[in-house]
Scaffold this active site. Structure first.
Site, mmCIF file in Angstrom:
data_model
loop_
_atom_site.group_PDB
_atom_site.id
_atom_site.type_symbol
_atom_site.label_atom_id
_atom_site.label_comp_id
_atom_site.label_asym_id
_atom_site.label_seq_id
_atom_site.Cartn_x
_atom_site.Cartn_y
_atom_site.Cartn_z
ATOM 1 N N HIS A 50 0.827 -1.207 0.000
ATOM 2 C CA HIS A 50 0.000 0.000 0.000
ATOM 3 C C HIS A 50 0.866 1.264 0.000
ATOM 4 O O HIS A 50 0.697 2.160 -0.839
ATOM 5 C CB HIS A 50 -0.893 -0.032 1.248
ATOM 6 N N GLU A 51 1.789 1.323 0.950
ATOM 7 C CA GLU A 51 2.607 2.534 1.069
ATOM 8 C C GLU A 51 3.577 2.686 -0.101
ATOM 9 O O GLU A 51 3.878 3.805 -0.524
ATOM 10 C CB GLU A 51 3.367 2.534 2.402
ATOM 11 N N HIS A 67 1.810 4.519 -2.757
ATOM 12 C CA HIS A 67 1.841 5.975 -2.564
ATOM 13 C C HIS A 67 3.183 6.557 -3.006
ATOM 14 O O HIS A 67 3.247 7.588 -3.689
ATOM 15 C CB HIS A 67 1.615 6.316 -1.088
ATOM 16 N N HIS A 96 3.577 6.618 -6.721
ATOM 17 C CA HIS A 96 2.715 7.670 -7.257
ATOM 18 C C HIS A 96 3.421 9.021 -7.146
ATOM 19 O O HIS A 96 3.488 9.799 -8.113
ATOM 20 C CB HIS A 96 1.404 7.674 -6.470
#
Length: 412
Positions: free
Chosen positions: A197-198, A201, A204
């Site tokens: 998940h991180e 980020h 991105h």
């Protein structure tokens, strides 16, 4: 005896020992309960602040004011709540199955986080998780993977819990530098998903920063959570594809169901709570602890259904420990983003180079367009309820497979 930290609370809530789960639940929420009036006053002041600025800027209400900045149509918010509420019978089917799988006479709220099939749940060290992540993200191509490997090898990540360290996990950074990730690793399967998940980020941020000028290099949370949950879904697909063992598949299916419940169902419940407290503020009402307890408990009953026996004192005060309620209509974006990423994962994995480039282009676009338009260019329209309905089609299929595997186990 151990000190109950926020990271350990998450770990103990998944304990096989029901006594540990209950003591953990009681101790944690009793601590917040000791400050419930103060916390209610701070939330009330925060809502009044939102009401003041919405009126000062001549918005129709606080919701319109909060969505204005990113040009998100107001129906997106209401459609999400309506679409999830329409699927609550499927959630109640899940809680019935959970009570059966855990062999409980009654399913209590402190039982909800417990894995149904802990014996089959795989766990990985941080090093194993890093290698697994690279395998899972292979559909995104060499460009994406090269940056992931660099992040893992160049110490972008602070892995372990430490005194004074912020709880949870997050990715951050500033323009012109590499992003960084803070984790609080506790050795559970969900830590592997948190890493995915991180890293979503961080990639991105890295891609937007390298593709856009400074003014467009940031991005709103509306699109941020697409990038992170996309990686989680790819990891889930990789793990399920790698095993036919029934006990392990049951554990992974349970994890995927829990992910949908946490990211779509629970966050939508939070969004409905947030809308309700702001409506009270817009009517010049006051948010007392008792009023907040009543609102939150009513939503818990609706969303989890009759199968779950609630602790009417402690469950009701769960609102007091959710920092996102101070973020001004923030949480709904987790649910919309997860719905969008579910559609995008299917599009990328079932498509070819063009679909992959569409997704990478989405990551590189930063805030050069408003988020709804940015997603529309990838083929996902979040102004309709179709993405949410598609998530629950996945949820239902996962339930069907789980019930099928359990029927086989029962026959044995």
């Amino acid at each position: 005896e151990v000190a109950l930290t926020k990271a350990r609370y998450q770990k103990f809530s998944r304990s096989r020992d029901r006594r540990v789960r209950e003591e953990n639940f009681r101790a944690f929420l009793d601590t917040y309960g000791a400050h419930r009036n103060t916390l209610a006053a701070t939330l009330d002041a925060n809502v009044k602040n939102h009401v003041f600025f919405a009126r000062a800027r001549r918005h129709a209400g606080t919701l319109e004011a909060a969505l204005h900045r990113n040009a998100v149509p107001v129906p997106v918010y209401h459609n999400l709540i309506a679409a999830v509420r329409a699927q609550l019978p499927l959630v109640h089917r899940y809680t019935r199955l959970k009570r059966r799988a855990l062999s409980l006479d009654e399913l209590r709220d402190h039982d909800l986080p417990a894995p149904m099939f802990p014996d089959g749940e795989p766990t990985y060290s941080y090093q194993e998780s890093s290698a697994l992540l690279c395998e899972a993200l292979a559909p995104l191509g060499d460009e994406y993977l090269a940056v992931v490997r660099r992040g893992l090898s160049d110490r972008w990540i602070d892995v372990h819990e430490n005194a004074g360290k912020r709880s949870g996990a997050y990715s951050s950074g500033i323009h012109g530098t590499d992003p960084y990730i803070l984790l609080n690793w506790s050795g559970q399967l969900r830590d592997t998903f948190t890493l995915a998940h991180e890293m979503g980020h961080s990639l991105h941020s890295w891609m937007a920063t390298h593709a856009q000028p400074y003014v467009y290099s940031d991005y709103p949370i509306f699109t941020a959570e697409v990038a992170s949950t996309f990686n989680e879904l790819l990891l889930q697909r990789r793990l399920l594809a790698a095993t036919a063992d029934p006990s392990r598949r049951l554990a992974l299916l349970d994890n995927h169901l829990d992910q949908i419940l946490g990211t779509v169902v629970r966050q939508t419940m939070f969004a409905e709570f947030e809308l309700a407290v702001h409506r009270i503020g817009e009517q010049d009402g006051t948010l007392t602890a008792d009023r907040l307890d009543e609102l939150y408990l009513g939503l818990l009953r609706d969303y989890w259904g009759p199968e779950v026996v609630l602790d009417e004192v402690r469950s009701a005060r769960t609102w007091s420990r959710v920092p996102h309620f101070y973020y001004n209509y923030y949480v709904y974006q987790y649910a919309t983003a997860f719905s969008a990423s579910t559609a995008l994962v299917r599009r990328v994995t079932e498509g070819g180079a063009a679909e992959r480039e569409d997704y990478l282009g989405f990551l590189k676009s930063g805030c050069s367009r408003h988020p709804v338009e940015t997603l529309l260019r990838t083929g996902v329209d979040v102004t309709t309820d179709q993405p949410v309905r598609d998530v629950f089609l996945v949820f239902g299929a996962l339930m069907d497979e789980m019930e099928g595997l359990l029927a086989v186990e029962d026959r044995r």
